[in-house]
Scaffold this motif. Structure first.
Motif, PDB file in Angstrom:
ATOM      1  N   PHE A 176       0.491  -3.648 -13.459  1.00 43.70           N
ATOM      2  CA  PHE A 176      -0.403  -2.787 -12.701  1.00 43.70           C
ATOM      3  C   PHE A 176      -1.870  -3.099 -12.991  1.00 43.70           C
ATOM      4  O   PHE A 176      -2.712  -3.088 -12.083  1.00 43.70           O
ATOM      5  N   ARG A 177      -2.197  -3.394 -14.224  1.00 45.65           N
ATOM      6  CA  ARG A 177      -3.587  -3.717 -14.575  1.00 45.65           C
ATOM      7  C   ARG A 177      -4.097  -4.916 -13.774  1.00 45.65           C
ATOM      8  O   ARG A 177      -5.237  -4.942 -13.334  1.00 45.65           O
ATOM      9  N   GLU A 178      -3.232  -5.916 -13.601  1.00 45.95           N
ATOM     10  CA  GLU A 178      -3.659  -7.105 -12.868  1.00 45.95           C
ATOM     11  C   GLU A 178      -3.884  -6.777 -11.390  1.00 45.95           C
ATOM     12  O   GLU A 178      -4.822  -7.287 -10.770  1.00 45.95           O
ATOM     13  N   ARG A 179      -3.033  -5.934 -10.819  1.00 52.31           N
ATOM     14  CA  ARG A 179      -3.219  -5.517  -9.435  1.00 52.31           C
ATOM     15  C   ARG A 179      -4.548  -4.773  -9.270  1.00 52.31           C
ATOM     16  O   ARG A 179      -5.290  -4.996  -8.315  1.00 52.31           O
ATOM     17  N   LEU A 195      -8.886  -0.721   0.015  1.00 60.08           N
ATOM     18  CA  LEU A 195      -7.695   0.122  -0.107  1.00 60.08           C
ATOM     19  C   LEU A 195      -6.500  -0.801   0.054  1.00 60.08           C
ATOM     20  O   LEU A 195      -6.216  -1.264   1.161  1.00 60.08           O
ATOM     21  N   LEU A 196      -5.832  -1.112  -1.044  1.00 59.15           N
ATOM     22  CA  LEU A 196      -4.655  -1.983  -1.004  1.00 59.15           C
ATOM     23  C   LEU A 196      -3.422  -1.108  -0.870  1.00 59.15           C
ATOM     24  O   LEU A 196      -3.050  -0.378  -1.797  1.00 59.15           O
ATOM     25  N   LYS A 197      -2.777  -1.181   0.304  1.00 53.71           N
ATOM     26  CA  LYS A 197      -1.623  -0.341   0.588  1.00 53.71           C
ATOM     27  C   LYS A 197      -0.406  -0.800  -0.207  1.00 53.71           C
ATOM     28  O   LYS A 197      -0.203  -1.983  -0.429  1.00 53.71           O
ATOM     29  N   GLY A 198       0.408   0.169  -0.608  1.00 56.55           N
ATOM     30  CA  GLY A 198       1.634  -0.151  -1.327  1.00 56.55           C
ATOM     31  C   GLY A 198       2.286   1.121  -1.819  1.00 56.55           C
ATOM     32  O   GLY A 198       1.815   2.228  -1.554  1.00 56.55           O
ATOM     33  N   ALA A 199       3.400   0.975  -2.540  1.00 57.87           N
ATOM     34  CA  ALA A 199       4.068   2.146  -3.116  1.00 57.87           C
ATOM     35  C   ALA A 199       3.090   2.916  -3.995  1.00 57.87           C
ATOM     36  O   ALA A 199       3.062   4.153  -3.990  1.00 57.87           O
ATOM     37  N   THR A 200       2.283   2.181  -4.744  1.00 49.27           N
ATOM     38  CA  THR A 200       1.096   2.737  -5.391  1.00 49.27           C
ATOM     39  C   THR A 200      -0.102   2.111  -4.704  1.00 49.27           C
ATOM     40  O   THR A 200      -0.309   0.896  -4.785  1.00 49.27           O
ATOM     41  N   GLY A 216       3.123   9.069  -1.678  1.00 45.97           N
ATOM     42  CA  GLY A 216       3.985   8.722  -0.559  1.00 45.97           C
ATOM     43  C   GLY A 216       5.470   8.663  -0.867  1.00 45.97           C
ATOM     44  O   GLY A 216       5.962   9.202  -1.863  1.00 45.97           O
ATOM     45  N   THR A 217       6.175   7.982   0.032  1.00 44.75           N
ATOM     46  CA  THR A 217       7.617   7.837  -0.032  1.00 44.75           C
ATOM     47  C   THR A 217       7.983   6.444   0.483  1.00 44.75           C
ATOM     48  O   THR A 217       7.287   5.903   1.355  1.00 44.75           O
ATOM     49  N   PRO A 218       9.058   5.839  -0.011  1.00 49.54           N
ATOM     50  CA  PRO A 218       9.463   4.540   0.515  1.00 49.54           C
ATOM     51  C   PRO A 218       9.766   4.549   2.016  1.00 49.54           C
ATOM     52  O   PRO A 218       9.746   3.491   2.657  1.00 49.54           O
ATOM     53  N   THR A 269       1.326  11.964   1.743  1.00 44.38           N
ATOM     54  CA  THR A 269       1.892  13.312   1.753  1.00 44.38           C
ATOM     55  C   THR A 269       2.527  13.617   3.100  1.00 44.38           C
ATOM     56  O   THR A 269       3.602  14.231   3.174  1.00 44.38           O
ATOM     57  N   ALA A 270       1.892  13.188   4.188  1.00 42.43           N
ATOM     58  CA  ALA A 270       2.467  13.383   5.514  1.00 42.43           C
ATOM     59  C   ALA A 270       3.806  12.657   5.637  1.00 42.43           C
ATOM     60  O   ALA A 270       4.767  13.185   6.214  1.00 42.43           O
ATOM     61  N   GLY A 271       3.877  11.450   5.092  1.00 40.39           N
ATOM     62  CA  GLY A 271       5.137  10.721   5.111  1.00 40.39           C
ATOM     63  C   GLY A 271       6.221  11.444   4.340  1.00 40.39           C
ATOM     64  O   GLY A 271       7.377  11.527   4.784  1.00 40.39           O
TER      65      GLY A 271
END
Length: 300
Positions: A176-179, A195-200, A216-218, A269-271
């Motif tokens: 995560f630190r590298e991301r 803003l890098l989209k992803g699970a986090t 979010g959610t998968p 949150t909407a997802g």
């Protein structure tokens, strides 16, 4: 503000989002609440025009303009008849959703470049406009997923585009630190918010501030949800920029970090609300749940 410049473990929360979202008062009118303009969608991806417009309207803004191909304007109006067609007064722009950078028209390129270079209206830059972000002189938020991040970085001098191996892949698949480092260094080089989209989802500003969003959610891994996010981000940005205008100032790029994080939190949150106990959702389901996500943050 929440988040920080040093390493931290905090993430963006409903309380943080509430500090960014604007609830209208009796003194407000449509222009004081903000006007967002979108240049989104194409003949190849006409649905993106509808999804980004829906995302903007559902996030709480005074007016949405849509400026795109005449051939798909009817789709936008059929879904959201309150939308105003054509360019005009705007507090923020959304550019690129549903547009392919490889096939976009010269007119699209010219219009988007003009929006990013001229004036001071802040912008959300997505998908088919990401390769133009390095040319921008306005405050901006870019919203790539992992596969699109190279479109932002290559014009900034990070890597080359004619190699078989993707040099970013090992870094983004690392810890995560590298991301976080990848996102932060991109924001600094760009002079804009990433803003890098992803699970986090990771958000960083050029001044070094960053935060993570895990709301979010998968089930959000579905076509069109990114278009909804871009529209929502544009609406929040327009609202914040309109408030700054009332105060007699222009929005600063560092203010766009919390805007982007709030958009990601609201979208995630909407997802989650749309998916309920855990069932498939579509992008329109996410857009339709945005008002409930807004209320979950603000209590309105």
């Amino acid at each position: 503000m929440p988040g920080g410049h040093a390493w931290h473990s905090a993430e963006w929360t409903a309380e943080d989002a509430a500090g960014v979202l604007r609830v209208p008062t009796a003194a407000d009118h449509k222009y004081s609440r903000g006007v967002v303009a979108l240049r989104t969608g194409s003949l190849e991806y006409p649905g993106a025009s509808v999804l980004s417009t829906e995302g903007a309207w559902r996030t709480g803004v005074g007016m949405v303009r849509w400026d795109g191909p005449d051939a798909i304007a009817g789709l936008v109006l059929q879904r959201r008849p309150e939308t105003v067609l054509g360019a005009g007064r705007a507090d923020a722009w959304v550019l690129g959703s549903g547009i392919d950078a490889r096939t976009r028209s010269q007119d699209d390129s010219m219009r988007m470049r003009k929006t990013l270079r001229d004036g001071s209206t802040p912008a959300v830059v997505d998908a088919g406009a990401l390769d133009l972000a390095a040319e921008a002189s306005v405050p901006l938020i870019v919203t790539p997923h992992e596969g699109e991040l190279r479109e932002v970085r290559i014009p900034l001098g990070f890597g080359i585009d004619d190699v078989d191996e993707e040099p970013l892949a090992p870094r983004l698949s690392g810890d995560f630190r590298e991301r976080v480092l990848v996102v932060r260094e991109t924001a600094v080089a760009l002079g804009g918010v990433v803003l890098l989209k992803g699970a986090t989802t990771i958000v960083a500003t050029p001044g070094g501030w960053w935060t993570a969003v895990r709301s979010g959610t998968p089930w959000l891994a579905a076509a069109g949800t990114g278009d909804v996010l871009a529209g929502a981000a544009g609406a929040i940005l327009a609202s914040v920029a309109a408030a700054a205008r009332v105060d007699g100032r222009e929005v600063d790029v560092e203010e766009l970090g919390p805007v982007a994080a709030t958009a990601a939190w609201l979208h995630g949150t909407a997802g989650r609300l749309a998916a309920g106990s855990g069932h498939p959702i579509t992008a329109l389901d996410v857009a339709e749940a945005l008002p409930r996500a807004f209320a979950a943050a603000t209590g309105s």
